[in-house]
Design a protein around this motif. Sequence first.
Motif, PDB file in Angstrom:
ATOM      1  N   TYR A 173      41.282 -13.011  86.537  1.00 39.63           N
ATOM      2  CA  TYR A 173      40.433 -13.583  87.544  1.00 39.63           C
ATOM      3  C   TYR A 173      39.163 -13.657  87.043  1.00 39.63           C
ATOM      4  CZ  TYR A 173      37.218 -11.783  91.463  1.00 39.63           C
ATOM      5  OH  TYR A 173      36.911 -10.975  92.576  1.00 39.63           O
ATOM      6  N   GLU A 174      38.359 -14.888  87.675  1.00 45.17           N
ATOM      7  CA  GLU A 174      37.034 -15.676  87.132  1.00 45.17           C
ATOM      8  C   GLU A 174      35.816 -15.720  88.150  1.00 45.17           C
ATOM      9  OE1 GLU A 174      37.927 -19.575  86.639  1.00 45.17           O
ATOM     10  OE2 GLU A 174      38.965 -18.546  84.233  1.00 45.17           O
ATOM     11  N   GLY A 175      36.807 -14.226  89.093  1.00 40.15           N
ATOM     12  CA  GLY A 175      35.437 -14.299  90.814  1.00 40.15           C
ATOM     13  C   GLY A 175      35.783 -14.743  91.178  1.00 40.15           C
ATOM     14  N   ALA A 176      35.505 -14.807  93.003  1.00 41.82           N
ATOM     15  CA  ALA A 176      36.203 -14.719  94.287  1.00 41.82           C
ATOM     16  C   ALA A 176      34.517 -14.714  94.774  1.00 41.82           C
ATOM     17  CB  ALA A 176      36.421 -13.301  95.092  1.00 41.82           C
ATOM     18  N   ASP A 177      34.916 -16.377  95.736  1.00 38.78           N
ATOM     19  CA  ASP A 177      34.116 -16.970  97.130  1.00 38.78           C
ATOM     20  C   ASP A 177      34.493 -15.842  98.573  1.00 38.78           C
ATOM     21  OD1 ASP A 177      33.536 -18.749  95.220  1.00 38.78           O
ATOM     22  OD2 ASP A 177      34.735 -19.734  95.823  1.00 38.78           O
ATOM     23  N   ASP A 194      38.305  -4.785  93.704  1.00 36.75           N
ATOM     24  CA  ASP A 194      39.245  -4.782  94.844  1.00 36.75           C
ATOM     25  C   ASP A 194      40.601  -5.748  93.602  1.00 36.75           C
ATOM     26  OD1 ASP A 194      39.382  -3.111  95.646  1.00 36.75           O
ATOM     27  OD2 ASP A 194      38.715  -3.710  97.365  1.00 36.75           O
ATOM     28  N   LEU A 195      40.518  -7.213  94.052  1.00 37.57           N
ATOM     29  CA  LEU A 195      40.465  -8.183  93.295  1.00 37.57           C
ATOM     30  C   LEU A 195      41.181  -8.016  91.978  1.00 37.57           C
ATOM     31  CD1 LEU A 195      39.107 -10.580  95.317  1.00 37.57           C
ATOM     32  CD2 LEU A 195      40.744 -10.416  96.252  1.00 37.57           C
ATOM     33  N   GLU A 196      40.501  -8.186  91.513  1.00 37.05           N
ATOM     34  CA  GLU A 196      40.444  -7.682  90.015  1.00 37.05           C
ATOM     35  C   GLU A 196      41.180  -7.006  89.121  1.00 37.05           C
ATOM     36  OE1 GLU A 196      37.777  -6.997  86.128  1.00 37.05           O
ATOM     37  OE2 GLU A 196      37.110  -6.624  87.596  1.00 37.05           O
ATOM     38  N   ALA A 197      41.783  -5.951  90.158  1.00 41.92           N
ATOM     39  CA  ALA A 197      42.417  -4.858  89.638  1.00 41.92           C
ATOM     40  C   ALA A 197      43.423  -4.969  89.877  1.00 41.92           C
ATOM     41  CB  ALA A 197      42.529  -3.408  90.599  1.00 41.92           C
ATOM     42  N   GLY A 233      42.020 -18.189  85.900  1.00 42.95           N
ATOM     43  CA  GLY A 233      42.234 -18.996  84.403  1.00 42.95           C
ATOM     44  C   GLY A 233      43.856 -18.462  84.752  1.00 42.95           C
ATOM     45  N   THR A 234      43.885 -19.319  83.044  1.00 45.30           N
ATOM     46  CA  THR A 234      45.022 -18.430  83.063  1.00 45.30           C
ATOM     47  C   THR A 234      44.811 -17.949  81.302  1.00 45.30           C
ATOM     48  OG1 THR A 234      45.809 -21.193  82.307  1.00 45.30           O
ATOM     49  CG2 THR A 234      47.273 -20.156  84.142  1.00 45.30           C
ATOM     50  N   GLY A 235      45.434 -17.310  80.753  1.00 41.25           N
ATOM     51  CA  GLY A 235      45.712 -17.148  79.923  1.00 41.25           C
ATOM     52  C   GLY A 235      47.421 -16.372  78.639  1.00 41.25           C
ATOM     53  N   ASN A 236      47.218 -16.646  77.455  1.00 41.55           N
ATOM     54  CA  ASN A 236      48.556 -16.154  76.909  1.00 41.55           C
ATOM     55  C   ASN A 236      48.650 -15.175  75.891  1.00 41.55           C
ATOM     56  OD1 ASN A 236      51.059 -16.440  74.792  1.00 41.55           O
ATOM     57  ND2 ASN A 236      50.949 -18.178  75.695  1.00 41.55           N
TER      58      ASN A 236
END
Length: 214
Positions: free
Chosen positions: A98-102, A131-134, A86-89
């Motif tokens: 980061y909202e997750g992964a499939d 790893d992706l979140e980091a 997603g996006t934040g500000n």
Amino acid sequence: MAKIKLTKNEQKAQKDALKMYQRYLPTLTLKKQQLQSEIRTIDAKAKEVRRARQHLEEEFKVWIGVFGEEDAFKSDMVTVRNIRKGTGNIAGVTIPIYEGADFSRGDYDLYETPLWIDLAADRMEKALSLDLEASVLDEQVRLLSQELRTTSQRVNLFEKVKIPEAKANIKKISVYLGDQQVSEVVRSKISKKKIDQRNQAALLARKMKEGALV
């Protein structure tokens, strides 16, 4: 310092510029502090995620070692199919969230592979997710650090260049205009004195002429 016109219009322009710099400087300083705080917070979170990833990996190695079948699980049994963001500000900076992964799992024979493979795959997915979140947190830090550099440069520009420069220009113009005003007063007095002297001389000449006629 650029050459300036020593006029009242330029004096007003410099005063307006000084007010603008002084009005925006606190906002820029606050933004700088906010960015610094957010970067520290996100960086700490990224380190925490990586520690969790490292702990999971160590547990994973021990856990597989218990079964004595280290070669049974292959890293390619789990692959990332899609990363959800997603996006934040933060302080006007758009950052990814980061909202997750499939994940996809490789084909393996349920009869030929050990029963713990599915559990191992679950742990691998969790490790990859960390790893992706980091990685996304690192991207947040990169974007915010880039904005921090720009904001810091503006703060320094206002504090060390623009505001002192405007003040110096205003002082220079004020001194010049003051000198001009004094000179104008002096010239006016001299001119008035000359006029008075001419008038007195003319009056004296007229009286002398009138006296000669008598």
